[in-house]
Design an enzyme around this catalytic site. Sequence first.
Site, PDB file in Angstrom:
ATOM      1  N   HIS A  64       0.821  -1.214  -0.131  1.00 49.36           N
ATOM      2  CA  HIS A  64       0.013  -0.113   0.116  1.00 49.36           C
ATOM      3  C   HIS A  64       0.939   1.217   0.075  1.00 49.36           C
ATOM      4  O   HIS A  64       2.084   1.385   0.517  1.00 49.36           O
ATOM      5  CB  HIS A  64      -1.000   0.109   1.357  1.00 49.36           C
ATOM      6  CG  HIS A  64      -1.907  -0.879   1.072  1.00 49.36           C
ATOM      7  ND1 HIS A  64      -3.124  -1.004   1.919  1.00 49.36           N
ATOM      8  CD2 HIS A  64      -2.451  -1.931   0.294  1.00 49.36           C
ATOM      9  CE1 HIS A  64      -4.062  -2.053   1.649  1.00 49.36           C
ATOM     10  NE2 HIS A  64      -3.454  -2.497   0.737  1.00 49.36           N
ATOM     11  N   GLU A  66       1.067   3.910   1.902  1.00 45.94           N
ATOM     12  CA  GLU A  66       1.547   4.331   3.002  1.00 45.94           C
ATOM     13  C   GLU A  66       2.715   3.612   3.571  1.00 45.94           C
ATOM     14  O   GLU A  66       3.740   3.939   4.010  1.00 45.94           O
ATOM     15  CB  GLU A  66       0.466   4.260   4.066  1.00 45.94           C
ATOM     16  CG  GLU A  66      -0.841   5.167   3.910  1.00 45.94           C
ATOM     17  CD  GLU A  66      -1.850   4.494   3.033  1.00 45.94           C
ATOM     18  OE1 GLU A  66      -1.570   3.414   2.151  1.00 45.94           O
ATOM     19  OE2 GLU A  66      -3.002   4.694   3.371  1.00 45.94           O
ATOM     20  N   CYS A  94      -6.005   2.130   5.583  1.00 50.17           N
ATOM     21  CA  CYS A  94      -6.620   1.064   5.969  1.00 50.17           C
ATOM     22  C   CYS A  94      -5.986   0.422   7.278  1.00 50.17           C
ATOM     23  O   CYS A  94      -5.019   1.029   7.744  1.00 50.17           O
ATOM     24  CB  CYS A  94      -6.515  -0.046   4.996  1.00 50.17           C
ATOM     25  SG  CYS A  94      -4.988  -0.755   4.929  1.00 50.17           S
ATOM     26  N   CYS A  97      -2.250  -0.238   7.223  1.00 46.74           N
ATOM     27  CA  CYS A  97      -1.591   1.042   7.169  1.00 46.74           C
ATOM     28  C   CYS A  97      -1.603   1.744   8.510  1.00 46.74           C
ATOM     29  O   CYS A  97      -0.709   2.401   8.789  1.00 46.74           O
ATOM     30  CB  CYS A  97      -2.012   1.819   5.995  1.00 46.74           C
ATOM     31  SG  CYS A  97      -1.778   0.915   4.442  1.00 46.74           S
TER      32      CYS A  97
END
Length: 170
Positions: A64, A66, A94, A97
């Site tokens: 992801h 992040e 999410c 993260c």
Amino acid sequence: MTSISMPATDSQPTPAEYLSEAVALATDNVRNAGGPFGAIVVSADGRVFEGVNRVTANLDPSAHAEVTAIRNACRELGTFDLTGATLYTSCEPCPMCLATSLWARIDRVYFAADRHDAADAGFDDAVFYRYFEGGPDDRAIMPVSSASLSADERVAPFTEWNATAERTEY
Ligand SMILES: [Zn+2]
């Protein structure tokens, strides 16, 4: 005691300006075979580290934006501790993260789009939030349970850890 006010031209970018940058990264990433997510880590001393979503490009469910930005910041800074840093992300983080940010000791997180915007675009963030925030029914998609090992066996890694003098605490 003195107080110096800096001219506006010398000031740091505002959170909204960093968020605009993260959103632009996210949009560009779509044109580069990535998911529509971008993030920026700004370290305590103002250094900027970018990350974009590379889940499908790298066959890595944890890539992801992040997490990628945090990995880049940690590698460049030579640390696993980003105390004092701020994370700016194109979309509400999410649970993975958020947890990664907690482990990285990030100080503060700003996001642009929210989990509902992500759900509208077909991403599972809202479902995963319900997994953590909801009840047993919400967790039926992936049951998590312990299985019986002896007490000695299940804590063996911790026993070894505590017996190792040269360990790096984190
Ligand atoms: Zn995430």
